[in-house]
Design an enzyme around this catalytic site. Sequence first.
Site, PDB file in Angstrom:
ATOM      1  N   LEU A 281       0.832  -1.381   0.383  1.00  0.00           N
ATOM      2  CA  LEU A 281      -0.224   0.373   0.106  1.00  0.00           C
ATOM      3  C   LEU A 281       0.871   1.107  -0.211  1.00  0.00           C
ATOM      4  O   LEU A 281       2.125   0.955   0.395  1.00  0.00           O
ATOM      5  CB  LEU A 281      -0.681   0.316   1.109  1.00  0.00           C
ATOM      6  CG  LEU A 281      -2.307  -1.075   1.428  1.00  0.00           C
ATOM      7  CD1 LEU A 281      -2.480  -0.772   2.721  1.00  0.00           C
ATOM      8  CD2 LEU A 281      -2.623  -0.599   0.036  1.00  0.00           C
ATOM      9  N   ASP A 282       0.325   2.405  -0.968  1.00  0.00           N
ATOM     10  CA  ASP A 282       1.029   4.049  -0.264  1.00  0.00           C
ATOM     11  C   ASP A 282       0.948   4.006   0.710  1.00  0.00           C
ATOM     12  O   ASP A 282       0.666   3.385   1.723  1.00  0.00           O
ATOM     13  CB  ASP A 282       0.803   4.727  -1.440  1.00  0.00           C
ATOM     14  CG  ASP A 282       0.382   4.904  -2.905  1.00  0.00           C
ATOM     15  OD1 ASP A 282       1.188   3.616  -3.290  1.00  0.00           O
ATOM     16  OD2 ASP A 282      -0.646   4.793  -3.376  1.00  0.00           O
ATOM     17  N   ARG A 283       2.365   5.056   1.489  1.00  0.00           N
ATOM     18  CA  ARG A 283       2.835   4.359   2.410  1.00  0.00           C
ATOM     19  C   ARG A 283       1.767   5.597   3.407  1.00  0.00           C
ATOM     20  O   ARG A 283       1.178   5.590   4.310  1.00  0.00           O
ATOM     21  CB  ARG A 283       4.298   5.260   2.095  1.00  0.00           C
ATOM     22  CG  ARG A 283       4.526   6.159   4.044  1.00  0.00           C
ATOM     23  CD  ARG A 283       5.901   6.311   3.823  1.00  0.00           C
ATOM     24  NE  ARG A 283       6.393   7.859   3.226  1.00  0.00           N
ATOM     25  CZ  ARG A 283       5.563   9.269   4.521  1.00  0.00           C
ATOM     26  NH1 ARG A 283       5.318   8.673   5.480  1.00  0.00           N
ATOM     27  NH2 ARG A 283       5.350  10.273   3.775  1.00  0.00           N
TER      28      ARG A 283
ATOM     29  N   THR B 295      -2.118   5.670   2.075  1.00  0.00           N
ATOM     30  CA  THR B 295      -2.853   5.048   2.495  1.00  0.00           C
ATOM     31  C   THR B 295      -3.193   3.862   3.745  1.00  0.00           C
ATOM     32  O   THR B 295      -1.869   3.109   4.209  1.00  0.00           O
ATOM     33  CB  THR B 295      -3.118   4.020   1.419  1.00  0.00           C
ATOM     34  OG1 THR B 295      -2.641   4.853   0.301  1.00  0.00           O
ATOM     35  CG2 THR B 295      -4.332   3.310   1.404  1.00  0.00           C
TER      36      THR B 295
END
Length: 296
Positions: free
Chosen positions: A133-135, A137
């Site tokens: 996951l994006d940091r 998110t």
Amino acid sequence: MAISQYPSKLSLPIINPGVATVFEYLLIKFPYVKASVWQQRINDGKVHYHDGSLLTMQSPFQSQQRIYYYREVENEPIIPFAENILFQDQHILIAYKPHFLAVTPGGIYVSECLQNRLRQRTGIDTLQALHRLDRVTAGLVMFSINPETRALYHDLFENKRIHKTYQAVAKIIKNQALIDKEWQVNNRIETSEPRFTMRITEGEANSHSIIKCIQQTTQQALFELTPITGKTHQLRVHMQSLGFPILNDKYYPHLQPLSADDYSAPLQLLAKELKFIDPITQQPRHFQYDGNLSLL
């Protein structure tokens, strides 16, 4: 100086990019790390092969060798939010990742990532993230515990046999009636400039998302997002393409200047559900985070 207690791993590519030594390749692979830093790491015994033998400055490049190194940063920020373990058995672990916490080491984050936090918390050094996951998110992340069954769970993601559901909040125009509206977004996403951003281009579609509005106020709406494909930043790009950029997104629709994290204004994107058929038991699995994003 923060030094990771767990090594990072890379595999040397099949095609030699025109180098004689592993050291030269590291300079190409990591252009923002000074040659003197790699030289010091190698001299200090912090770069080694899979069997534990140490690299030297003269170690020759050989394709598909696995190289391990220990990341270092001068000042590592501490993320003031806690993770939460939702499920654990002998094969997998499902955890909630808070906003701003990286899944694995990267950039200025060495120890302060979900994977390392969970390794320290559980004492399971073999714990490995199966996806990202994006940091910025928040949401559910699946980890492999058992190396012997890891490939089976990796295969779920590689062959798109994981059903993921997200939530996102966006601003809306007053009096828009959006509840129960659904959008099928199919388009082509490619790398933009700077290269950590993405853009929609002409050509054959390589991304697909289903987006539905499930709740709204006069100012904001809550959307349910189902990514069919998994391109980088896909949901963020698709939301802004509909005219609903996700609240507090610093990349889309306009890249904002680099700044420190604002913990009071996290990106309003949540990875809420994971569904799949367990490759070992052949039984359906459904994991869901109980919290929801809030509307004003």
